[in-house]
Design an enzyme around this catalytic site. Structure first.
Site, PDB file in Angstrom:
ATOM      1  CD  GLU A   1      -3.900   1.133  -3.220  1.00  0.00           C
ATOM      2  OE1 GLU A   1      -5.099   0.828  -3.152  1.00  0.00           O
ATOM      3  OE2 GLU A   1      -3.329   1.816  -2.353  1.00  0.00           O
TER       4      GLU A   1
ATOM      5  CG  ASP B   1      -1.835   1.207   1.248  1.00  0.00           C
ATOM      6  OD1 ASP B   1      -2.486   1.455   0.224  1.00  0.00           O
ATOM      7  OD2 ASP B   1      -1.887   1.902   2.289  1.00  0.00           O
TER       8      ASP B   1
ATOM      9  CG  ASP C   1      -1.488   3.232   6.002  1.00  0.00           C
ATOM     10  OD1 ASP C   1      -2.447   3.624   5.317  1.00  0.00           O
ATOM     11  OD2 ASP C   1      -0.772   3.990   6.691  1.00  0.00           O
TER      12      ASP C   1
END
Length: 385
Positions: free
Chosen positions: A290, A185, A371
């Protein structure tokens, strides 16, 4: 064998610098002439078929007869200029970029590219390289240059430094398999957060140079203002040879210092990202990240500068080619609700404000770091693919 780009700094002498500047001008002239011709051709006949790079190359001999000094240019560089112009048009047609623009000699960043033909680009000594039309030039690189060179791009930076970007064939390498997987992340206070709990802090290199940069930007603005007033005074008094902005040495000195500080920030950030991404590729066989829409996130003006300084797109780019080089797998997942769903039981707890860094799942009672939980969800999505 894999194709790799190798960036080496070159140190040309005065004669070689003049030849490089001339080649910048030759390629810029051909680009502008061909672009003007294509625009005029479309204006007179919109239904005419679009010319490809081969058709543009057939026009080069006639252009050289009209402008004899073009014969001094490196011939393959003009062909590549035509190819780049055609590709720029194709990207415009695909709506990936805007309409091709005319090039200006006032731009501080200049470049041209040459093909490697009959070994006209090769390393002749430990710290010397042979380049087309330029001859032997001293260079500095962090690694040995491979023997097979496909092309070379000569580039001048904003600070006046010269570089040769070599496209080389290198042996395929592969890091040893670790059978480890990780979801990543990307954040602001912590640059990279792993699903295994590790956090790599972000370093604001722009903040480190903020004081010096602010000082020199003020000096540049002030000196440019004084120069413009002096230019207006010369014009008003009808001086025979009015000065240009480039004639004011103090303005150019301040511009160079601002450019050097920005260049230092870029190099520090690039070095830090290279260290992070290389270590990740070495340690894990599967890396999941992502697909962030940075352009949308930049609409938040309170975080826009911090987001831009993180260079998330550069991290993705580095991981993409390094995983391909070293035999690892990179999976890009959609970021939909990665920070809202409990990675333990799958419960959707809804949207949380940015200030909420920890939350407890009401379904299973698990305490989540925001996170780390997002990184675990990213990894779960990648495994599900």
């Amino acid at each position: 064998m894999t194709l790799k780009g190798l960036n080496v700094r070159i140190y040309p002498n005065k004669k070689q610098k003049l030849l490089i500047q001339c080649n910048f001008g030759y390629n810029r002239f051909v680009w502008n002439q061909m672009l003007h011709m294509l625009i005029e051709r479309y204006d007179h006949n919109p239904k005419a078929t679009f010319l490809n790079a081969y058709a543009l190359n057939l026009l080069l001999p006639a252009l050289k007869r009209e402008y004899a000094w073009l014969k001094e240019a490196e011939s393959t560089s003009l062909q590549i200029t035509n190819h780049d112009l055609v590709e720029a048009y194709k990207n415009f047609f695909k709506q990936k970029h805007g309409f091709p623009k005319f090039k200006s000699k006032k731009s501080f960043k200049q470049s041209y590219q040459c093909k490697c033909v009959n070994q006209n680009v090769k390393q002749t000594a430990a710290h010397a390289i042979q380049l087309p039309k330029l001859g032997r030039i001293r260079f500095k690189a962090g690694k040995t240059i491979p023997k097979v060179i496909k092309s070379v791009t000569i580039r001048q930076s904003f600070t006046g430094k010269y570089y040769a970007i070599l496209l080389v064939e290198d042996e395929s390498q592969a890091f040893r398999k670790t059978n480890a997987r990780i979801g990543l992340d990307l954040g602001i206070s912590d640059l990279v957060i792993g699903s295994d709990g590790q956090k790599i802090p972000s370093i604001r290199f722009d903040k480190q140079q903020e004081t010096k940069l602010h000082k020199w930007e003020k000096r540049l603005a002030r000196r440019r203002l004084h120069a413009q007033k002096a230019m207006a005074w010369d014009k008003h008094n009808k001086v025979l040879q009015p000065r240009q902005l480039a004639d004011f040495k103090n303005v150019q000195k301040a511009r160079l210092m601002v450019a050097k500080l920005h260049e230092k920030i870029v190099h520090q950030r690039q070095n830090y990202l290279h260290q992070i991404t290389t270590q990740l590729v070495k340690s894990y066989d599967l890396i999941a990240i992502e697909e962030l829409k940075t352009k949308n996130l930049m609409h938040n003006h309170k975080l826009a500068r911090a987001i831009a300084s993180q260079a998330w797109g550069e991290i993705r780019r580095m991981l993409t080619y390094k995983c391909a080089w070293y035999g690892k797998e990179l999976v890009i997942v959609h970021p939909y609700k990665t920070s809202q769903i409990c990675s333990h039981c799958g419960h959707d707890d809804g949207k949380h404000e940015l200030g909420v860094r920890e939350w407890t799942c009401p379904s299973c009672g698990t305490l989540h770091d925001r996170d780390i939980n997002a990184a675990k969800n990213i990894l779960n999505k990648a495994i599900a693919y």
